[in-house]
Write a protein that holds these residues in place. Structure first.
Motif, PDB file in Angstrom:
ATOM      1  N   ILE A  99       0.844  -1.203   0.000  1.00  0.00           N
ATOM      2  CA  ILE A  99       0.000   0.000   0.000  1.00  0.00           C
ATOM      3  C   ILE A  99       0.877   1.250   0.000  1.00  0.00           C
ATOM      4  N   GLN A 100       1.921   1.244   0.824  1.00  0.00           N
ATOM      5  CA  GLN A 100       2.814   2.404   0.882  1.00  0.00           C
ATOM      6  C   GLN A 100       3.511   2.634  -0.453  1.00  0.00           C
ATOM      7  N   LEU A 101       3.927   1.540  -1.089  1.00  0.00           N
ATOM      8  CA  LEU A 101       4.620   1.654  -2.370  1.00  0.00           C
ATOM      9  C   LEU A 101       3.680   2.187  -3.451  1.00  0.00           C
ATOM     10  N   ARG A 102       2.462   1.710  -3.465  1.00  0.00           N
ATOM     11  CA  ARG A 102       1.502   2.105  -4.498  1.00  0.00           C
ATOM     12  C   ARG A 102       0.993   3.530  -4.314  1.00  0.00           C
ATOM     13  N   THR A 103       0.900   3.978  -3.075  1.00  0.00           N
ATOM     14  CA  THR A 103       0.284   5.287  -2.819  1.00  0.00           C
ATOM     15  C   THR A 103       1.282   6.362  -2.409  1.00  0.00           C
ATOM     16  N   GLY A 104       2.538   5.991  -2.147  1.00  0.00           N
ATOM     17  CA  GLY A 104       3.526   6.982  -1.723  1.00  0.00           C
ATOM     18  C   GLY A 104       3.234   7.563  -0.350  1.00  0.00           C
ATOM     19  N   THR A 105       2.570   6.796   0.517  1.00  0.00           N
ATOM     20  CA  THR A 105       2.240   7.259   1.869  1.00  0.00           C
ATOM     21  C   THR A 105       3.097   6.521   2.890  1.00  0.00           C
ATOM     22  N   THR A 106       3.040   6.996   4.125  1.00  0.00           N
ATOM     23  CA  THR A 106       3.680   6.310   5.245  1.00  0.00           C
ATOM     24  C   THR A 106       2.576   5.832   6.171  1.00  0.00           C
ATOM     25  N   ILE A 107       2.553   4.524   6.437  1.00  0.00           N
ATOM     26  CA  ILE A 107       1.459   3.930   7.210  1.00  0.00           C
ATOM     27  C   ILE A 107       2.036   3.181   8.407  1.00  0.00           C
ATOM     28  N   SER A 108       1.418   3.389   9.538  1.00  0.00           N
ATOM     29  CA  SER A 108       1.769   2.618  10.733  1.00  0.00           C
ATOM     30  C   SER A 108       0.484   2.146  11.377  1.00  0.00           C
ATOM     31  N   ILE A 109       0.583   1.080  12.136  1.00  0.00           N
ATOM     32  CA  ILE A 109      -0.598   0.492  12.766  1.00  0.00           C
ATOM     33  C   ILE A 109      -0.228  -0.006  14.150  1.00  0.00           C
ATOM     34  N   GLU A 110      -1.126   0.213  15.116  1.00  0.00           N
ATOM     35  CA  GLU A 110      -0.899  -0.267  16.462  1.00  0.00           C
ATOM     36  C   GLU A 110      -2.222  -0.638  17.106  1.00  0.00           C
ATOM     37  N   GLU A 111      -2.106  -1.448  18.142  1.00  0.00           N
ATOM     38  CA  GLU A 111      -3.294  -1.852  18.894  1.00  0.00           C
ATOM     39  C   GLU A 111      -3.341  -1.072  20.205  1.00  0.00           C
ATOM     40  N   ARG A 112      -4.516  -0.477  20.492  1.00  0.00           N
ATOM     41  CA  ARG A 112      -4.730   0.235  21.750  1.00  0.00           C
ATOM     42  C   ARG A 112      -6.141  -0.048  22.235  1.00  0.00           C
ATOM     43  N   ASP A 113      -6.223  -0.449  23.487  1.00  0.00           N
ATOM     44  CA  ASP A 113      -7.536  -0.654  24.114  1.00  0.00           C
ATOM     45  C   ASP A 113      -8.426  -1.591  23.307  1.00  0.00           C
ATOM     46  N   GLY A 114      -7.830  -2.653  22.779  1.00  0.00           N
ATOM     47  CA  GLY A 114      -8.608  -3.651  22.062  1.00  0.00           C
ATOM     48  C   GLY A 114      -9.046  -3.246  20.671  1.00  0.00           C
ATOM     49  N   LYS A 115      -8.509  -2.141  20.141  1.00  0.00           N
ATOM     50  CA  LYS A 115      -8.827  -1.679  18.803  1.00  0.00           C
ATOM     51  C   LYS A 115      -7.539  -1.506  17.998  1.00  0.00           C
ATOM     52  N   GLY A 116      -7.680  -1.520  16.689  1.00  0.00           N
ATOM     53  CA  GLY A 116      -6.547  -1.224  15.820  1.00  0.00           C
ATOM     54  C   GLY A 116      -6.637   0.206  15.318  1.00  0.00           C
ATOM     55  N   PHE A 117      -5.488   0.885  15.263  1.00  0.00           N
ATOM     56  CA  PHE A 117      -5.463   2.263  14.778  1.00  0.00           C
ATOM     57  C   PHE A 117      -4.433   2.361  13.655  1.00  0.00           C
ATOM     58  N   VAL A 118      -4.933   2.680  12.473  1.00  0.00           N
ATOM     59  CA  VAL A 118      -4.083   2.805  11.292  1.00  0.00           C
ATOM     60  C   VAL A 118      -3.837   4.293  11.047  1.00  0.00           C
ATOM     61  N   GLU A 119      -2.557   4.693  11.074  1.00  0.00           N
ATOM     62  CA  GLU A 119      -2.190   6.085  10.821  1.00  0.00           C
ATOM     63  C   GLU A 119      -1.598   6.195   9.420  1.00  0.00           C
ATOM     64  N   ILE A 120      -2.180   7.074   8.613  1.00  0.00           N
ATOM     65  CA  ILE A 120      -1.719   7.287   7.237  1.00  0.00           C
ATOM     66  C   ILE A 120      -1.215   8.718   7.122  1.00  0.00           C
ATOM     67  N   LEU A 121       0.021   8.880   6.671  1.00  0.00           N
ATOM     68  CA  LEU A 121       0.644  10.197   6.546  1.00  0.00           C
ATOM     69  C   LEU A 121       1.035  10.419   5.096  1.00  0.00           C
ATOM     70  N   SER A 122       0.629  11.583   4.544  1.00  0.00           N
ATOM     71  CA  SER A 122       0.941  11.879   3.148  1.00  0.00           C
ATOM     72  C   SER A 122       0.892  13.380   2.915  1.00  0.00           C
TER      73      SER A 122
END
Length: 739
Positions: free
Chosen positions: A582-605
């Motif tokens: 996804i990062q290669l195709r879109t030129g974005t920076t993506i990180s993901i982490e789990e907090r409080d039983g949920k997933g949080f996907v951060e997309i920076l562009s």
């Protein structure tokens, strides 16, 4: 072993134990302070003779935390404790600032105080007790020291002040204030708070000082158990000539006073003082003991400068640069001075100037914190740089020293309280001091506040800082100075930095060099500091008074997508394959982490289209396909028996040749092209395999009298085997990644 122990209540129900005689017995003084499971070993050693030509106290204070204290192995390559962390250095500075003023001025021997965290209680904050441990070690030695001192932390929960809060209590507190001092005076204050009023701040100081007095008394009690304090060692570390001293002071004071009253700039004033000294030193040319006479004359000349500057301020209220005692230097402010930065400002106050930048980043830019008691990540950094050219000096650039780390930390604490709670960015603030003549850390606060607002960070309120000074004499007369110069800091009795908004104090740092500070002095300094802070905020408002409503066009944008925990693996993919794609195709920076039983996907562009493309892909991966729904899909692969269509991001389904039209389709040849967009309907999800079956014909009316044909069996083996192809490229892809 001749072991002596004592214990006492800290005033909050917890017991402090002090022991000596069991560990580090060859040190000149040593003790172990224990609170709960926290154990601190403090040692002190001092040379018996001073080095030749040294006319100051070479004191070094080192605090180190052992990883074994928290049951961890260091993460460094060598797997051993390395250089001190910033946190440890900050604690070293706190203890140094408490101890240094209490050594005799004529004691110049190399002296080292070491405090080591041997064991750590997860809920006790060890820096609360390091001052007590260091003081007790010194009091147990024969080193000349006008102690004891102690340090305490003051917190406030629900409007009530508490002493030495635990970590859990501190998390609920709106005050985090470390105080150090003797039974008579405070000589060190540092901390942060949530817009405390001047009266509340003074109340916190008095509350903490009462606890310090109690701990100093307990140190004397322990010494009495041991038969009293050891006799102080004899020393003679100064070479003096009283007759020369009287002569130098008498013959240079008038010329020094004339320069002091001239109101010249820092450079002109320094050159004028140097000219007076050089002219006076000519009389010693060819003297049989010229080197000694020159060295002593410089020493006594400095004493004359000290006396005349202080006398001038006390007698006339006039300062070295001609200002009144409560007057702030002229201020010039600018924002957006660096077009490529995310936020920038230039703050000039007199001859002190800070160029400050703000850079915004994503989760991958977080700072890793890896010391025994401070472990995790930081999303806010403030780096303070003080190059030699800022004071016209040649100095090698060898990275930040303890002073730079301390000044940066103070400015960070002053700004941190006013940051909004929901900032999605990692923030790095960098203050480069381009000129310095006092109060550069406070210039950093002002410039940092402006740069944050310029960057579009929605500060709750602008923040400014001011450094206050104090001049006293033996009669009790005193003057409080606003916005002190470097010389006024060096020759004065106090450096009191106050940071805050229009509504209260957010951080402070106070160092006192004398005995006899009274609460009236502190109260007046706080009142004068408040007026100065308001004036500075007004000057800052001429350039920017509230945060910019928009980020700069070149600032990266961040989107945060919350997903269910079970979809985290689907977004990441095996070995990170999906997220990297996804990062290669879109030129974005993506990180993901789990907090409080949920997933949080951060997309920076920095590009809106790329951002939206990445968002669509992630949402597609975590979306649940709906049978019967119509999708716009893209042909990925064409086979003899149909086409595989990506109908949702990351999800492929089979459009079988029999599902293209109600009429028989003889061949796939020339029917579609890879990349072609089709409207398809999801008609089935296989319950066993999770594969998706798509149809085009289901989107058109069934012909009247239509009879369903039997589907031709697909081959079971061969080069372009249908079943194998279906397994490899079928709709199971999304579910397989999710598993």
């Amino acid at each position: 072993m001749n072991i002596t122990k004592t214990q006492f209540d800290t005033g909050n129900g917890r017991i402090i134990n002090i022991e000596t005689g069991r560990m580090a017995r060859q040190a000149h003084g040593s003790c172990v302070v224990t609170v709960g499971k926290t154990m601190l070993l403090a040692t002190v050693v001092s040379s018996y003779d001073a080095k030749e030509g040294v006319d100051f106290l070479p004191l070094s204070v080192d605090y180190q935390e052992k990883f074994a204290a928290v049951g961890r192995i260091p993460g460094s390559f060598l797997r051993r404790e390395a250089r001190l962390s910033d946190y440890e250095i900050l604690i070293c500075r706190l203890v140094d600032r408490c101890l240094r003023p209490l050594f005799p001025e004529d004691y110049h021997a190399d002296t080292q105080v070491m405090i080591t965290l041997l064991s750590s209680d997860e809920n006790e904050i060890p820096d609360t007790y390091v001052g007590l441990a260091a003081s007790m070690a010194l009091m147990l030695s024969d080193i000349p020291f006008n102690g004891p001192i102690s340090e305490v932390r003051v917190g406030r929960i629900d409007g009530k002040f508490i002493i030495n809060p635990t970590r859990a209590e501190l998390a609920l507190s709106d005050v985090d204030l470390l105080l150090g001092g003797t039974a008579k005076d405070l000589n060190m204050v540092e901390g942060e708070m949530n817009e405390l009023s001047e009266d509340e701040f003074l109340e916190a100081l008095k509350f903490g000082h009462a606890a310090i007095q109690s701990q100093c008394a307990e140190q004397w009690n322990m010494l009495e158990q041991m038969g009293g304090k050891k006799p102080v060692r004899e020393y003679n570390h100064e070479d003096n000539d009283e007759a020369l001293r009287e002569r130098v002071i008498a013959e240079t004071s008038a010329a020094i006073r004339e320069v002091a009253e001239s109101g010249k700039s820092k450079k002109e004033r320094s050159e004028a003082f140097r000219a007076v000294l050089d002219a006076y030193l000519t009389q010693f040319e060819g003297h049989e003991d010229q080197a000694r006479m020159v060295r002593l004359t410089k020493k006594y000349f400095h004493e004359a400068e000290y006396n005349q500057m202080r006398a001038m301020i006390l007698e006339s209220g006039k300062r070295l640069d001609g200002r009144k005692t409560d007057e702030v230097r002229q201020i010039f402010t600018e924002i957006d001075v660096l077009p490529a930065a995310h936020g920038s400002s230039l703050f000039t106050r007199g001859e002190t100037q800070s160029l400050t930048t703000v850079t915004l980043g994503g989760k991958t830019d977080e700072q890793l914190l890896d010391s025994p008691t401070v472990h995790g990540h930081s999303r806010l950094m403030l780096h303070y740089n003080f190059p030699g050219f800022s004071t016209g000096e040649v100095r090698p650039n060898r990275g930040p020293g303890r002073r730079e780390i301390g000044h940066g930390n103070l400015a960070l604490r002053g700004l941190r309280t006013m940051l909004p709670k929901d900032v999605p960015y990692v923030i790095r603030i960098v203050s480069d001091i381009l000129e310095s003549n006092g109060s550069s850390s406070m210039a950093t606060v002002c410039a940092g506040s402006m740069a944050l607002m310029d960057a579009g960070i929605q500060l709750q309120k602008p923040v400014s800082g001011i450094a206050m000074g104090l001049i006293t004499d033996e009669t009790g007369k005193f003057q409080i100075l606003s916005d002190i110069l470097g010389d006024e800091d060096h020759l004065g009795d106090m450096d009191f930095k106050v940071i805050g908004t229009k509504d209260g104090i957010t951080a402070c740092q106070m160092d006192i060099k004398i005995d006899g500070l009274n609460w009236d002095m502190v109260g007046q300094a706080l009142k004068q500091a408040s007026a100065g802070r308001m004036h500075i905020l007004g000057e800052m408002a001429k350039s920017i008074s509230q945060p910019s409503g928009e980020l700069k066009p070149h600032t990266p944008r961040i989107e945060l997508i919350e997903i269910e925990k079970e979809f985290i693996g689907a977004v990441i993919g095996p070995g990170g394959k999906i997220i990297q794609d996804i990062q290669l195709r879109t030129g974005t920076t993506i990180s993901i982490e789990e907090r409080d039983g949920k997933g949080f996907v951060e997309i920076l562009s920095e590009n809106a289209d790329n951002m939206q493309a990445a968002i669509d892909i992630v949402k597609g991966i975590v979306a649940i396909p709906e049978v019967g729904a119509t999708y716009s899909g893209k042909v990925k692969t064409i086979t003899d028996f149909g086409a595989f269509v990506e109908f949702m991001p990351g999800k492929d389904g089979l459009l079988h040749i029999s599902e293209i039209s109600w009429e028989k389709t003889p061949s796939m040849e020339g029917l579609f092209e890879e990349g072609q967009v089709l409207e398809v309907k999801l008609v089935e999800v296989d319950k066993k395999t999770g594969k998706f079956r798509l149809s085009q014909r289901a989107l058109t009316p069934k012909p009247e009298g239509y009879v369903e044909r039997e589907r031709e069996p697909r081959p079971s083996n061969g080069g372009r085997n249908g079943d194998r192809r279906d397994d490899r490229r079928g709709g199971n892809g999304g579910n397989r990644r999710r598993d």
